[in-house]
Design a protein around this motif. Structure first.
Motif, PDB file in Angstrom:
ATOM      1  N   ALA A 261       0.841  -1.195   0.000  1.00 46.60           N
ATOM      2  CA  ALA A 261       0.000   0.000   0.000  1.00 46.60           C
ATOM      3  C   ALA A 261       0.878   1.247   0.000  1.00 46.60           C
ATOM      4  N   LEU A 262       0.567   2.174  -0.910  1.00 47.01           N
ATOM      5  CA  LEU A 262       1.301   3.428  -1.030  1.00 47.01           C
ATOM      6  C   LEU A 262       0.334   4.598  -0.918  1.00 47.01           C
ATOM      7  N   ILE A 263       0.668   5.587  -0.113  1.00 53.27           N
ATOM      8  CA  ILE A 263      -0.118   6.812  -0.023  1.00 53.27           C
ATOM      9  C   ILE A 263       0.582   7.854  -0.890  1.00 53.27           C
ATOM     10  N   CYS A 264      -0.169   8.451  -1.808  1.00 53.52           N
ATOM     11  CA  CYS A 264       0.385   9.364  -2.802  1.00 53.52           C
ATOM     12  C   CYS A 264       0.088  10.816  -2.436  1.00 53.52           C
ATOM     13  N   SER A 265       1.015  11.706  -2.742  1.00 57.20           N
ATOM     14  CA  SER A 265       0.760  13.132  -2.541  1.00 57.20           C
ATOM     15  C   SER A 265      -0.097  13.691  -3.671  1.00 57.20           C
ATOM     16  N   ASP A 266       0.026  13.120  -4.869  1.00 56.18           N
ATOM     17  CA  ASP A 266      -0.765  13.529  -6.033  1.00 56.18           C
ATOM     18  C   ASP A 266      -1.275  12.247  -6.686  1.00 56.18           C
TER      19      ASP A 266
ATOM     20  N   GLY B 111       3.523   0.306 -16.147  1.00 59.06           N
ATOM     21  CA  GLY B 111       2.768  -0.659 -16.948  1.00 59.06           C
ATOM     22  C   GLY B 111       1.918  -1.632 -16.157  1.00 59.06           C
ATOM     23  N   LEU B 112       1.521  -1.265 -14.939  1.00 53.49           N
ATOM     24  CA  LEU B 112       0.696  -2.157 -14.125  1.00 53.49           C
ATOM     25  C   LEU B 112      -0.784  -1.940 -14.458  1.00 53.49           C
ATOM     26  N   PRO B 113      -1.503  -2.994 -14.839  1.00 54.17           N
ATOM     27  CA  PRO B 113      -2.926  -2.850 -15.152  1.00 54.17           C
ATOM     28  C   PRO B 113      -3.760  -2.541 -13.898  1.00 54.17           C
ATOM     29  N   VAL B 114      -4.784  -1.709 -14.087  1.00 58.52           N
ATOM     30  CA  VAL B 114      -5.713  -1.388 -13.008  1.00 58.52           C
ATOM     31  C   VAL B 114      -6.679  -2.547 -12.810  1.00 58.52           C
ATOM     32  N   ILE B 115      -6.793  -3.020 -11.583  1.00 54.18           N
ATOM     33  CA  ILE B 115      -7.764  -4.063 -11.229  1.00 54.18           C
ATOM     34  C   ILE B 115      -9.097  -3.404 -10.912  1.00 54.18           C
ATOM     35  N   ARG B 116      -9.060  -2.378 -10.064  1.00 58.80           N
ATOM     36  CA  ARG B 116     -10.260  -1.623  -9.705  1.00 58.80           C
ATOM     37  C   ARG B 116      -9.835  -0.286  -9.131  1.00 58.80           C
ATOM     38  N   GLU B 117     -10.753   0.668  -9.212  1.00 57.08           N
ATOM     39  CA  GLU B 117     -10.510   1.987  -8.644  1.00 57.08           C
ATOM     40  C   GLU B 117     -11.811   2.443  -7.999  1.00 57.08           C
TER      41      GLU B 117
ATOM     42  N   ASP C  36      -2.368  -4.478 -10.673  1.00 57.48           N
ATOM     43  CA  ASP C  36      -1.887  -5.858 -10.790  1.00 57.48           C
ATOM     44  C   ASP C  36      -0.371  -5.858 -10.978  1.00 57.48           C
ATOM     45  N   ALA C  37       0.342  -6.364  -9.981  1.00 57.23           N
ATOM     46  CA  ALA C  37       1.806  -6.450 -10.032  1.00 57.23           C
ATOM     47  C   ALA C  37       2.252  -7.906 -10.099  1.00 57.23           C
ATOM     48  N   GLY C  38       1.555  -8.716 -10.863  1.00 59.81           N
ATOM     49  CA  GLY C  38       1.923 -10.128 -10.994  1.00 59.81           C
ATOM     50  C   GLY C  38       1.356 -10.948  -9.863  1.00 59.81           C
ATOM     51  N   ASN C  39       2.208 -11.431  -8.983  1.00 62.80           N
ATOM     52  CA  ASN C  39       1.769 -12.249  -7.853  1.00 62.80           C
ATOM     53  C   ASN C  39       1.334 -11.420  -6.661  1.00 62.80           C
ATOM     54  N   ALA C  40       1.277 -10.110  -6.810  1.00 57.30           N
ATOM     55  CA  ALA C  40       0.861  -9.211  -5.728  1.00 57.30           C
ATOM     56  C   ALA C  40       0.155  -8.011  -6.348  1.00 57.30           C
ATOM     57  N   GLN C  41      -0.386  -7.171  -5.496  1.00 60.14           N
ATOM     58  CA  GLN C  41      -1.034  -5.942  -5.940  1.00 60.14           C
ATOM     59  C   GLN C  41      -0.337  -4.748  -5.298  1.00 60.14           C
ATOM     60  N   ILE C  42      -0.401  -3.619  -5.986  1.00 58.71           N
ATOM     61  CA  ILE C  42      -0.005  -2.347  -5.391  1.00 58.71           C
ATOM     62  C   ILE C  42      -1.283  -1.550  -5.211  1.00 58.71           C
ATOM     63  N   GLU C  43      -1.510  -1.085  -3.986  1.00 59.57           N
ATOM     64  CA  GLU C  43      -2.671  -0.263  -3.678  1.00 59.57           C
ATOM     65  C   GLU C  43      -2.208   1.184  -3.565  1.00 59.57           C
ATOM     66  N   LEU C  44      -2.766   2.049  -4.396  1.00 54.93           N
ATOM     67  CA  LEU C  44      -2.482   3.480  -4.312  1.00 54.93           C
ATOM     68  C   LEU C  44      -3.618   4.152  -3.569  1.00 54.93           C
TER      69      LEU C  44
END
Length: 128
Positions: free
Chosen positions: A8-13, A26-32, A46-54
């Motif tokens: 999980a990443l918290i973004c400033s923008d 190049g990571l595909p969006v799973i849901r927003e 979608d980061a392959g075997n894991a997800q990145i949450e913004l």
């Protein structure tokens, strides 16, 4: 424990970070989703075997991001050809450090940063 589910990443923008991870990395969006109760966007990638949450929040606090600060040091992506990926990032205006070789594995790697300065790594793992 078997594997990582998400980072999980918290973004400033939020828009800038979503475009960076989706379009440049190049990571595909799973849901927003918009989380009205928190005034926050959440985007699962979608980061392959894991997800990145913004995440977006109205006023996130800054966090030290120096390589030797306590906490998450960096996030590494496995890639097949580091020269191709470094050239692609360079063309997108994302500078990378010089390519290095891991003394223990012999694999090539480099570092670059996301829009908030989070250290990211490309780690070359050639197909078998």
């Amino acid at each position: 424990m078997r594997c990582i589910h998400h980072i999980a990443l918290i973004c400033s923008d939020y828009d800038r970070s979503r475009a960076f991870y989706r379009d440049i990395i190049g990571l595909p969006v799973i849901r927003e989703v918009w989380r009205a109760e928190r005034q926050s966007w959440k985007c699962d990638l979608d980061a392959g075997n894991a997800q990145i949450e913004l995440f977006s929040f109205p006023a996130p606090l800054p966090r030290p991001s120096r390589p030797e600060a306590c906490g998450l040091r960096h996030l590494a992506f496995i890639i097949a050809d580091i020269d191709v990926e470094v050239a692609r990032l360079d063309a997108a205006g994302v500078p990378c450090e010089p390519i290095r070789v891991d003394d223990h594995t012999g694999r090539r790697f480099t570092f670059f940063a996301d829009p908030d300065g989070l250290p990211l790594e490309l780690y070359e793992q050639l197909a078998a």
